[in-house]
Design a protein around this motif. Structure first.
Motif, PDB file in Angstrom:
ATOM      1  N   PRO A 272     -18.339  -3.535   3.083  1.00  0.00           N
ATOM      2  CA  PRO A 272     -17.486  -3.480   4.283  1.00  0.00           C
ATOM      3  C   PRO A 272     -17.136  -4.854   4.833  1.00  0.00           C
ATOM      4  N   GLU A 273     -17.967  -5.871   4.534  1.00  0.00           N
ATOM      5  CA  GLU A 273     -17.706  -7.212   5.055  1.00  0.00           C
ATOM      6  C   GLU A 273     -16.410  -7.802   4.496  1.00  0.00           C
ATOM      7  N   VAL A 274     -16.012  -7.355   3.305  1.00  0.00           N
ATOM      8  CA  VAL A 274     -14.784  -7.861   2.679  1.00  0.00           C
ATOM      9  C   VAL A 274     -13.567  -7.555   3.540  1.00  0.00           C
ATOM     10  N   PHE A 275     -13.565  -6.403   4.184  1.00  0.00           N
ATOM     11  CA  PHE A 275     -12.381  -5.921   4.889  1.00  0.00           C
ATOM     12  C   PHE A 275     -12.539  -5.955   6.410  1.00  0.00           C
ATOM     13  N   SER A 276     -13.428  -6.807   6.888  1.00  0.00           N
ATOM     14  CA  SER A 276     -13.718  -6.825   8.328  1.00  0.00           C
ATOM     15  C   SER A 276     -12.506  -7.204   9.169  1.00  0.00           C
ATOM     16  N   ALA A 277     -11.647  -8.084   8.654  1.00  0.00           N
ATOM     17  CA  ALA A 277     -10.457  -8.499   9.404  1.00  0.00           C
ATOM     18  C   ALA A 277      -9.225  -7.678   9.046  1.00  0.00           C
ATOM     19  N   LEU A 278      -9.267  -6.994   7.921  1.00  0.00           N
ATOM     20  CA  LEU A 278      -8.088  -6.284   7.424  1.00  0.00           C
ATOM     21  C   LEU A 278      -7.719  -5.113   8.329  1.00  0.00           C
ATOM     22  N   ARG A 279      -6.440  -5.005   8.669  1.00  0.00           N
ATOM     23  CA  ARG A 279      -5.941  -3.865   9.453  1.00  0.00           C
ATOM     24  C   ARG A 279      -5.381  -2.773   8.552  1.00  0.00           C
ATOM     25  N   HIS A 280      -4.626  -3.183   7.503  1.00  0.00           N
ATOM     26  CA  HIS A 280      -4.085  -2.216   6.564  1.00  0.00           C
ATOM     27  C   HIS A 280      -3.567  -2.932   5.325  1.00  0.00           C
ATOM     28  N   THR A 281      -3.242  -2.134   4.314  1.00  0.00           N
ATOM     29  CA  THR A 281      -2.695  -2.636   3.053  1.00  0.00           C
ATOM     30  C   THR A 281      -1.283  -2.109   2.878  1.00  0.00           C
ATOM     31  N   LEU A 282      -0.406  -2.934   2.301  1.00  0.00           N
ATOM     32  CA  LEU A 282       0.960  -2.531   1.973  1.00  0.00           C
ATOM     33  C   LEU A 282       1.064  -2.366   0.467  1.00  0.00           C
ATOM     34  N   ALA A 283       1.644  -1.268   0.024  1.00  0.00           N
ATOM     35  CA  ALA A 283       1.816  -1.003  -1.396  1.00  0.00           C
ATOM     36  C   ALA A 283       3.287  -0.774  -1.698  1.00  0.00           C
ATOM     37  N   ALA A 284       3.786  -1.438  -2.742  1.00  0.00           N
ATOM     38  CA  ALA A 284       5.178  -1.284  -3.156  1.00  0.00           C
ATOM     39  C   ALA A 284       5.311  -1.768  -4.590  1.00  0.00           C
ATOM     40  N   GLY A 285       6.460  -1.527  -5.176  1.00  0.00           N
ATOM     41  CA  GLY A 285       6.722  -2.004  -6.526  1.00  0.00           C
ATOM     42  C   GLY A 285       6.418  -0.976  -7.598  1.00  0.00           C
ATOM     43  N   GLU A 286       5.558  -0.014  -7.295  1.00  0.00           N
ATOM     44  CA  GLU A 286       5.195   1.069  -8.205  1.00  0.00           C
ATOM     45  C   GLU A 286       4.862   2.290  -7.356  1.00  0.00           C
ATOM     46  N   ALA A 287       4.783   3.441  -8.001  1.00  0.00           N
ATOM     47  CA  ALA A 287       4.365   4.646  -7.295  1.00  0.00           C
ATOM     48  C   ALA A 287       2.871   4.578  -6.983  1.00  0.00           C
ATOM     49  N   LEU A 288       2.505   5.014  -5.798  1.00  0.00           N
ATOM     50  CA  LEU A 288       1.106   5.056  -5.371  1.00  0.00           C
ATOM     51  C   LEU A 288       0.614   6.497  -5.487  1.00  0.00           C
ATOM     52  N   SER A 289      -0.366   6.726  -6.353  1.00  0.00           N
ATOM     53  CA  SER A 289      -0.856   8.087  -6.551  1.00  0.00           C
ATOM     54  C   SER A 289      -1.729   8.505  -5.371  1.00  0.00           C
TER      55      SER A 289
END
Length: 306
Positions: A272-289
């Motif tokens: 969980p420490e890896v994503f402590s500051a992260l609010r969200h992720t953006l995905a594009a360029g391919e389909a997200l399953s």
């Protein structure tokens, strides 16, 4: 929702991205270019003030070479700061940059040159221009000289004037050039409050290279439009880099293609420490399953916006 119902008659994309921020927050980090995740203190850091000055210097240098507003310059340079400086510097001068991949073959590059008919071609890092026709070729020394020019004023371009040109991938047929108007920066504004949920306090880490439209748009143009900080990685493509860089840079938004998200989950032990500051992720360029969406959100504890 942020919208621009009235498009101004005169508008320059580079000026929109840089001038306001250089005036209001000149010392704020606009761009962090990381080559070594273990040495973040040694990363190449550009403030809005320095970026504004250098981009306008490149603009002055290009005009001094005799390039005219509306003419085209093809960019065939490695994944480094020169890509961003030449791209925005050309737009600042009213010249139309054409970013292309450094991985193109000589035949593919020749097709783009013949099709686009650029007035100049910027090449560096040992990359060749191939056939250049009548175009002026700018090598490493010429590009370095551009960055040393005293800054010019931003070109007084119309909102409908061409800003930059991108070629399609050519997966099923010959690549086609798509011209984007200066006003494209305003057209992207609704994404800032909707898909990207982007604000001036964000630190945006994009996993792509400078020449890709996804990186240029989401990784540079959008963060700079709102005064945020962009982070780009130029080191070896080791899949274990990304979690370490997300954590070390304090990234609040991570942008990538879904296949990279899948590899990150597969080859990294993620706490969980890896994503402590992260609010969200953006995905594009391919389909997200749906399965990948659920797995990423369960692991990070953060949403993915496709």
């Amino acid at each position: 929702m942020q919208t621009h119902k009235t498009i101004p008659a005169r508008f320059n994309l580079a000026r929109h991205c840089l001038e306001r921020n250089a005036t209001s927050a000149p010392d704020k980090t606009a761009l962090l270019i990381v080559g070594d995740v273990e040495n973040l203190a040694g990363a190449e850091r550009w403030t809005y003030g320095a970026l504004d000055q250098t981009v306008r210097g490149v603009a002055a240098g290009l005009l001094d070479l005799g390039l005219e507003p509306g003419s085209r310059i093809l960019l065939r340079v490695p994944n480094n700061i020169d890509y961003a400086l030449l791209f925005f510097g050309a737009i600042a001068a009213g010249i139309v940059p054409i970013p292309v991949s450094a991985l193109l073959t000589a035949e593919e590059t020749a097709h783009l040159i013949n099709d686009a008919e650029p007035a100049a071609i910027a090449v560096s890092g040992g990359l060749g221009a191939g056939t250049s026709g009548s175009a002026l070729v700018l090598d490493d020394d010429a590009i370095a000289a551009l960055k040393a020019f005293p800054p010019a004023s931003y070109a007084d371009t119309a909102a409908e004037d061409p800003a930059y040109m991108l070629y399609t991938s050519g997966t099923t047929r010959r690549p086609k050039g798509v011209v984007h108007a200066q006003r494209v920066a305003l057209g992207r504004a609704p994404m800032h409050s909707e898909w990207e949920a982007l604000g001036h306090n964000d630190i945006v880490l994009h996993a792509g290279a400078f020449n890709w439209s996804y990186t240029l748009g989401v990784g540079l143009l959008d963060p700079w439009s709102v005064g945020a900080t962009a982070v780009l990685y130029t080191g070896p493509r080791d899949i274990t880099v990304w979690p370490r860089l997300i954590q070390a840079a304090g990234a609040t938004i991570f942008a990538a293609v879904p296949s990279l998200l899948r590899q990150i989950l597969k080859y990294n032990a993620l706490g969980p420490e890896v994503f402590s500051a992260l609010r969200h992720t953006l995905a594009a360029g391919e389909a997200l399953s749906p399965a990948l969406l659920e797995q990423w959100q369960a692991t990070t504890g953060r949403p993915v916006y496709e």
